[in-house]
Design a protein around this motif. Structure first.
Motif, short mmCIF file in Angstrom:
data_model
loop_
_atom_site.label_atom_id
_atom_site.label_comp_id
_atom_site.label_asym_id
_atom_site.label_seq_id
_atom_site.Cartn_x
_atom_site.Cartn_y
_atom_site.Cartn_z
N SER A 21 0.85 -1.18 0.00
CA SER A 21 0.00 0.00 0.00
C SER A 21 0.89 1.23 0.00
O SER A 21 0.96 1.96 0.97
N HIS A 39 -4.33 7.98 3.48
CA HIS A 39 -3.96 6.62 3.87
C HIS A 39 -3.93 6.48 5.39
O HIS A 39 -4.41 5.48 5.94
N CYS A 42 -7.52 6.38 6.78
CA CYS A 42 -8.16 5.10 6.50
C CYS A 42 -7.54 3.99 7.34
O CYS A 42 -8.23 3.10 7.82
N GLU A 43 -6.22 4.04 7.49
CA GLU A 43 -5.49 3.03 8.26
C GLU A 43 -5.96 3.02 9.72
O GLU A 43 -6.09 1.96 10.33
N LYS A 46 -9.49 1.22 9.78
CA LYS A 46 -9.75 -0.06 9.12
C LYS A 46 -10.00 -1.19 10.11
O LYS A 46 -10.67 -2.16 9.77
N GLU A 77 -10.57 -5.70 5.67
CA GLU A 77 -9.75 -4.50 5.85
C GLU A 77 -9.26 -3.97 4.51
O GLU A 77 -9.23 -2.76 4.27
N MET A 81 -10.08 -0.32 3.04
CA MET A 81 -9.03 0.62 2.62
C MET A 81 -9.29 1.10 1.19
O MET A 81 -9.15 2.29 0.89
#
Length: 166
Positions: A21, A39, A42-43, A46, A77, A81
């Protein structure tokens, strides 16, 4: 028995080890935060899609249930993402296109998202921006811009949007 467990573990590691990713895998499809910010957001969220499990039985059954649950959670997950980054304006790049998007971002010029040089999303966003630009030019006396403004205004009104100067 141990051989089967090691084979299952090896297959899991091989499948999960291929997940990446980084920004080279994504291209910008809209306006929003930078890839790093999107990112990270979202991380952080998740883990909310993970499901627990309850398994009663032999140790092999419990281990299998745990492994299956871990795989299901990893898939959930990954899907989360993907969708979260799309909402933030980033999409997984088609094979070989991510590097071009990264290069464009490094030079300071955002990549053109799927041929849309202005607002992402529905055509209404782009039409509103074009109508506004045409309205400004029309106010300055450009006759062609007045015709464009009239045409776009009619299309927008037909879609239920009444454009007004801001």
């Amino acid at each position: 028995m141990k051989i089967k467990s090691f084979m299952a573990l090896g297959a899991t590691v091989a499948i999960c080890g291929c997940q990446t990713s980084n920004q080279a895998d994504y291209m910008q499809i809209g306006y929003g935060p930078s890839f790093e910010v999107a990112h990270a957001q979202c991380e952080m969220r998740k883990g909310s899609v993970d499901q627990g499990y309850l398994a009663i039985g032999s140790p092999a059954f419990v281990a299998g249930a745990g492994l299956g649950n871990a795989l299901d959670n990893a898939i959930a997950e990954d899907q989360y993402m993907k969708n979260c980054l799309i909402i933030s304006g980033w999409k997984r790049a088609p094979h070989g296109k991510g590097a071009a998007a990264t290069t464009a971002a490094a030079t300071g010029s955002p990549p053109t998202p799927y041929g849309v040089a202005r607002a992402p999303g529905s055509w209404i966003n782009t039409a509103l921006l074009d109508w506004s630009a045409a309205n400004n030019k029309c106010s300055a006396g450009d006759k062609a811009a007045c015709a464009t403004r009239t045409k776009l205004g009619a299309q927008l009104r037909a879609a239920g949007v009444n454009p007004t100067p801001v």
